[in-house]
Design a protein around this motif. Structure first.
Motif, PDB file in Angstrom:
ATOM      1  N   PRO A   1      27.424  39.545   4.845  1.00 26.17           N
ATOM      2  CA  PRO A   1      27.026  38.445   4.168  1.00 26.17           C
ATOM      3  C   PRO A   1      27.229  36.923   4.443  1.00 26.17           C
ATOM      4  O   PRO A   1      28.011  36.562   5.238  1.00 26.17           O
ATOM      5  N   PRO A   2      26.135  36.269   4.225  1.00 29.07           N
ATOM      6  CA  PRO A   2      25.986  34.789   4.710  1.00 29.07           C
ATOM      7  C   PRO A   2      27.265  34.007   4.301  1.00 29.07           C
ATOM      8  O   PRO A   2      27.855  34.501   3.191  1.00 29.07           O
ATOM      9  N   ARG A   3      27.601  32.812   4.895  1.00 25.05           N
ATOM     10  CA  ARG A   3      28.705  32.011   4.629  1.00 25.05           C
ATOM     11  C   ARG A   3      28.801  31.786   3.019  1.00 25.05           C
ATOM     12  O   ARG A   3      29.840  31.668   2.544  1.00 25.05           O
ATOM     13  N   ALA A   4      27.551  31.364   2.556  1.00 22.22           N
ATOM     14  CA  ALA A   4      27.640  31.005   1.026  1.00 22.22           C
ATOM     15  C   ALA A   4      28.290  32.147   0.030  1.00 22.22           C
ATOM     16  O   ALA A   4      29.288  31.628  -0.726  1.00 22.22           O
ATOM     17  N   ILE A   5      28.221  33.418   0.655  1.00 23.88           N
ATOM     18  CA  ILE A   5      28.572  34.595  -0.342  1.00 23.88           C
ATOM     19  C   ILE A   5      29.976  34.813  -0.014  1.00 23.88           C
ATOM     20  O   ILE A   5      30.891  34.861  -0.756  1.00 23.88           O
ATOM     21  N   VAL A   6      30.471  34.586   1.342  1.00 23.89           N
ATOM     22  CA  VAL A   6      31.568  34.845   1.836  1.00 23.89           C
ATOM     23  C   VAL A   6      32.644  33.847   1.273  1.00 23.89           C
ATOM     24  O   VAL A   6      33.843  34.049   0.890  1.00 23.89           O
ATOM     25  N   LYS A   7      32.344  32.456   1.053  1.00 25.25           N
ATOM     26  CA  LYS A   7      32.971  31.440   0.313  1.00 25.25           C
ATOM     27  C   LYS A   7      33.605  31.856  -1.015  1.00 25.25           C
ATOM     28  O   LYS A   7      34.395  31.643  -1.471  1.00 25.25           O
ATOM     29  N   ASN A   8      32.321  32.418  -1.613  1.00 27.20           N
ATOM     30  CA  ASN A   8      32.742  32.746  -3.073  1.00 27.20           C
ATOM     31  C   ASN A   8      33.703  34.045  -3.119  1.00 27.20           C
ATOM     32  O   ASN A   8      34.211  34.162  -3.832  1.00 27.20           O
ATOM     33  N   MET A   9      33.576  34.915  -2.057  1.00 30.91           N
ATOM     34  CA  MET A   9      34.460  36.019  -2.105  1.00 30.91           C
ATOM     35  C   MET A   9      35.809  35.608  -1.726  1.00 30.91           C
ATOM     36  O   MET A   9      36.826  35.901  -2.399  1.00 30.91           O
ATOM     37  N   VAL A  10      36.024  34.536  -0.803  1.00 30.73           N
ATOM     38  CA  VAL A  10      37.290  33.984  -0.506  1.00 30.73           C
ATOM     39  C   VAL A  10      37.967  33.364  -1.712  1.00 30.73           C
ATOM     40  O   VAL A  10      39.114  33.329  -1.857  1.00 30.73           O
TER      41      VAL A  10
END
Length: 573
Positions: free
Chosen positions: A546-555
């Motif tokens: 997934p793109p960084r915007a989604i990864v940020k929400n996951m983290v």
């Protein structure tokens, strides 16, 4: 005009209505291929013509045509409780069965997203907290209504204006009609998207491939001693009557792994593990018609009329008239591109590096799994200025380690044990997650993050169940000796699909894994990051990574579990 017949080998269990979450993937190679700079392996690959590999192609060919199912003679014996659990899990993911006679169909009789339509049911004045219901009628390529279910559909409600989105829950009535339900969670405009990922006929092919053709991906190892090297085929199961086998089964977990024995070397001379390749020609030309990009793989279904609604603020009058809604398993939604979890979970959004550092101060974070977990390591490494990577490893497989000595933060990432579809890795780096967890002391300053799914899509689901079972046992042991340990599990997510990708890494495989994963860890003191719904609900295209915007929400979700907001409010820091 002559029609092409689509012939399939169907092998279904008993049909049940299966509930799906939302925009219901794995990459042709989950890890990006990078140059392997280790001196030894470079020497091994320097002259491929000099490596004896006569039993590589011939053995793979024999394995290919044997169409070997999951090897029962290599399976670990299960306890009665484990056998019961496995049967229940297989029942849980059983897929609706097509009618008798569907083994041979014309392509024109299969599901066509272009002719299919969806309709918003009971159009009215919607308020926040209501549920939206959408009816979907699947039709074939001649516009005729389908009379049975089993298609894989994804549904999403979103608003570009508010950068909002939520995954829908899809119900298969098994008669060609589906219902998608959405929780209305924000005020203002909202638009419905429905996508057909695969037709029911394509799913039948995928199920047959999963159960009968787990040689779709094959692996290899190079054995070397002195100046002599040989490369042989490896896998979790190999036909034992072809050539002598080297048994590399893990002694602690019992996880099986075998390689064909090199002709001139001992099994102890194994140097590395690598992906061998993808088996070609695993479906017929007729079946290939069911997997056409832009035609019947991940194609949008249009609305019969409008696909937009307007959601009003909830008034006391509207609340007094509201009926008890159907309970939906919606884990959260996006608003302004920020994930807002439901179910009483407080979410903090860590926009500043110092907030992340404060949360991870004096903590050790151990990340295990595939490259979708490596994304979390890479994200944290990129945003924390005092974090220094101390393992400059060019291999995408890792392992990686980063340290912030000022704030006493330790961050580690390690790939799971085979099967791994990656560039060559030394056998000394092959570790099973269960064994790694058993080596941890644990405690309130220890965080464990797991993501295991992407490399198991080409194997029977029983293989995945067994791997999760071993990891679960290790998680239970860890929590028994150190109850304060925070364990976070990342679920599978959908990805971009083309024909070849679908045959090895379809969203259907990932969805089944998602269901199994959640069920097997239910009731344990672990936290989930719902990657499935977080990818489905977002406006970005699906991607195995997934793109960084989604990864940020996951983290941020993981960090919220580590450092919860005790006020119970959503906050940005």
């Amino acid at each position: 005009m002559m029609e092409v017949t689509v012939k399939m080998c169907l092998s279904y269990r008993k049909p049940i209505v299966l509930t799906l979450f939302g925009l219901i993937f794995i990459q042709h190679n989950i890890s990006n291929v990078e140059s392997w700079k280790n001196h030894l392996v470079s020497a091994l690959y320097k002259d491929q013509n000099g490596i004896q590999s006569s039993n590589l192609s011939e053995t793979h060919q024999a394995f290919h045509h044997k169409r070997t199912p999951y090897c029962p003679h290599l399976a670990q014996p299960l306890s009665p409780e484990e056998e019961l659990e496995e049967r229940n899990l297989l029942d849980l993911i059983a897929w609706p069965k097509p009618p008798s006679g569907s083994e041979s169909l014309y392509l024109s009789q299969t599901s066509d997203p272009v002719h299919s339509r969806f309709t918003i049911v009971n159009d009215k004045n919607w308020s926040v907290g209501d549920q939206l219901e959408v009816q979907v009628q699947l039709r074939d390529f001649k516009g005729r209504p389908k009379r049975y279910g089993g298609d894989l559909l994804l549904a999403r409600l979103h608003s570009p204006q508010y950068r909002a989105g939520v995954a829908g829950q899809v119900l298969d009535l098994k008669n060609g009609i589906y219902y998608a339900r959405f929780s209305l969670l924000w005020e203002g405009s909202a638009q419905v998207d429905v996508v057909m990922v695969h037709s029911s006929e394509a799913v039948a092919v995928l199920q047959r491939l999963r159960e009968k053709r787990f040689d779709r991906v094959y692996f290899s190892s190079i054995f070397g001693q002195g100046n002599h090297f040989e490369k042989t085929i490896c896998n979790m199961c190999l036909p034992p009557d072809q050539e002598p086998l080297c048994n590399f089964t893990d002694h602690r977990t019992g996880e099986p792994w075998y390689c064909y024995k090199p002709k001139m070397l001992s099994c102890d001379a194994r140097n590395n593990h690598a992906m061998g390749g993808y088996t070609k020609d695993i479906i017929t030309k007729e079946e290939a018609l069911l997997f056409q990009s832009g035609k019947n793989i991940k194609v949008a279904i249009r609305a019969s009329s409008t696909d937009n609604i307007n959601v009003l603020a909830l008034t006391k009058e509207a609340a007094s008239r509201r009926r008890e809604p159907v309970k939906l398993a919606t884990s959260g939604y996006y608003y302004q591109d920020l994930w807002r979890p439901l179910g009483g979970i407080s979410m903090r959004h860590f926009d500043k590096a110092f907030a992340i550092t404060l949360c991870l101060n004096n903590k050790s974070v151990y990340m295990y799994g595939d490259s979708t977990m490596r994304q979390w390591f890479e994200y944290l490494h990129s945003v924390l200025p005092d974090l220094r990577q101390v393992t400059l490893n060019p291999k995408p497989v890792g392992p990686f380690m980063a340290v912030d000595s000022k704030h006493n933060i330790l961050l580690k990432y390690r790939f799971h044990g085979p099967p791994i579809r990656i560039t060559p890795v030394m056998t000394s780096e092959l570790r099973y997650i269960a064994n790694e967890l058993d080596g941890l002391t644990g405690g309130p300053d220890t965080v464990v993050a797991l993501s295991v799914w992407a490399h198991f899509s080409t194997f029977p689901v029983e293989v995945y169940i067994n791997r999760l079972r071993q990891i679960r046992k290790a998680v239970v042991r860890l929590l028994d000796r150190a109850p304060g340990t925070v364990v976070v599990i990342r679920t599978p997510n959908p990805q971009a699909l083309e024909r070849d990708v679908s045959l090895y890494n379809s969203d259907w495989f990932s969805l089944q894994q998602d269901t199994v994963l959640r069920a097997m860890f239910e009731g344990l003191n672990v936290r989930f990051v719902d990657a499935w719904q977080m990818v489905v609900a977002h406006h970005k295209p699906h991607n195995v990574h997934p793109p960084r915007a989604i990864v940020k929400n996951m983290v941020d979700m993981m960090l919220s579990y580590i450092c919860p907001d005790l006020t119970g409010n959503q906050s940005r820091q």
